[in-house]
Design an enzyme around this catalytic site. Structure first.
Site, mmCIF file in Angstrom:
data_model
loop_
_atom_site.group_PDB
_atom_site.id
_atom_site.type_symbol
_atom_site.label_atom_id
_atom_site.label_comp_id
_atom_site.label_asym_id
_atom_site.label_seq_id
_atom_site.Cartn_x
_atom_site.Cartn_y
_atom_site.Cartn_z
ATOM 1 N N ASP A 130 73.342 44.814 80.848
ATOM 2 C CA ASP A 130 73.559 46.339 80.375
ATOM 3 C C ASP A 130 72.271 47.385 80.528
ATOM 4 O O ASP A 130 71.072 46.626 80.684
ATOM 5 C CB ASP A 130 74.099 46.241 78.940
ATOM 6 C CG ASP A 130 75.502 45.777 78.857
ATOM 7 O OD1 ASP A 130 76.221 45.940 79.812
ATOM 8 O OD2 ASP A 130 75.974 45.043 77.831
ATOM 9 N N TYR A 144 69.550 33.029 79.226
ATOM 10 C CA TYR A 144 68.939 34.193 78.756
ATOM 11 C C TYR A 144 68.072 33.847 77.353
ATOM 12 O O TYR A 144 68.330 32.867 76.668
ATOM 13 C CB TYR A 144 70.285 35.049 78.095
ATOM 14 C CG TYR A 144 71.105 35.583 79.066
ATOM 15 C CD1 TYR A 144 70.934 36.939 79.488
ATOM 16 C CD2 TYR A 144 72.041 34.979 79.736
ATOM 17 C CE1 TYR A 144 71.605 37.478 80.608
ATOM 18 C CE2 TYR A 144 72.635 35.378 80.958
ATOM 19 C CZ TYR A 144 72.564 36.797 81.368
ATOM 20 O OH TYR A 144 73.339 37.541 81.991
#
Length: 278
Positions: free
Chosen positions: A58, A112
């Site tokens: 994003d 992540y």
């Protein structure tokens, strides 16, 4: 042309996410514009032959080991790629790949990190919450996805403290949209005593929590796409590409530190006149 995979690092703040969007700057736009300038991508082509990316991020999310692969000439090295890329996007390693290699489908796992400013959070509570996330679960209530297959497997979920930050590290076979950021909100709620550790189990059982108790996504600015793993590929770091990443991001870190100092100066310099304080 042979297929080649590239490791790409980027600062996601100037972009509206990784994937191309109409009339908005994205990381993918920067990659394709560079390939056009290099003559690798024709002006009328939508994308390079065989192109795929390891994942989507994003707006505001950083990348360290994002991976893109496509049919590329032998001379297209990371340093050649960087010559046409904006400073916020850097290629730093490459690997020759099989002709049928697909950067999305062939990733064995993805990792992540989220860096959460949480000076008052309890590290042990955070770790207990993270431990409950490991395994195969239906993450429907912890993502922005409401249909289709929402079951994923997390192989690791760990938390460490780095100064005033908690760093959540997760690795799994795939991640739904907003999943990592919602996991962060859930771990934070447990670590600050806002909810009990058992809330994690409820969140992993779709339909158990009322809507107002479902964790919202944490802000995107703390998230880093660390890597996509491909056991069959051998990535070769490019010396100049690695140096460029360090130069660009060290400079950005220094400027961010200065901005933080000035923000603290302004916040600490505001005085309230006792006669006007009400």
């Amino acid at each position: 042309m042979p297929r080649r995979a590239f490791r790409v690092a980027y600062d996601g703040r100037p972009f509206h996410g990784f994937q191309r969007q109409p009339s908005l700057p994205t990381v993918e736009d920067a990659l394709f514009d560079a390939l056009r300038d290099l003559g690798v991508l024709a002006d009328d082509a939508d994308k390079p032959p065989g192109y795929a990316a390891a994942g989507r991020t994003d707006a505001g999310v950083f990348g360290l080991g994002q991976t893109v692969a496509f049919d590329a000439p032998d001379w297209l090295t990371p340093r050649a790629f960087d010559g046409e890329l904006p400073a916020a996007v850097r290629a730093w390693a490459h690997a020759d790949a099989p002709t049928d290699f697909h950067a999305t489908h062939d990733a064995a796992s993805r990792a992540y990190e989220y860096h959460l400013f949480a000076p008052d959070a309890d590290l042990e509570l955070a770790r207990k919450a993270a431990e409950r996330l490991v395994g195969t679960h239906d993450f429907r209530d912890l993502s922005a996805v409401s249909s289709g297959n929402t079951t994923r497997t997390l192989t690791t979920a760990t938390v460490l403290r780095d100064g005033e930050f908690l760093v959540l590290r997760v690795r799994g076979d795939g991640f739904l949209h907003e999943l990592v950021r919602r996991l962060v909100s859930l771990v934070r709620a447990v670590a600050t005593g806002e909810v009990q550790p058992a809330r994690v189990d409820s969140a992993l059982t779709p339909g158990t929590l009322p809507d107002h108790e479902i964790p919202p996504p944490a802000p995107p600015g703390g998230l880093v796409f660390v890597e996509a793993a491909y056991p069959e590929l051998s990535f070769e770091p490019d010396g100049r590409g690695v140096e460029s990443v360090r130069e660009v991001f060290d400079d950005r870190a220094a400027r961010a530190t200065t901005r933080g100092r000035l923000c603290r100066r302004v916040a600490g310099g505001v005085a309230v006149d006792e006669d006007d304080s009400g």
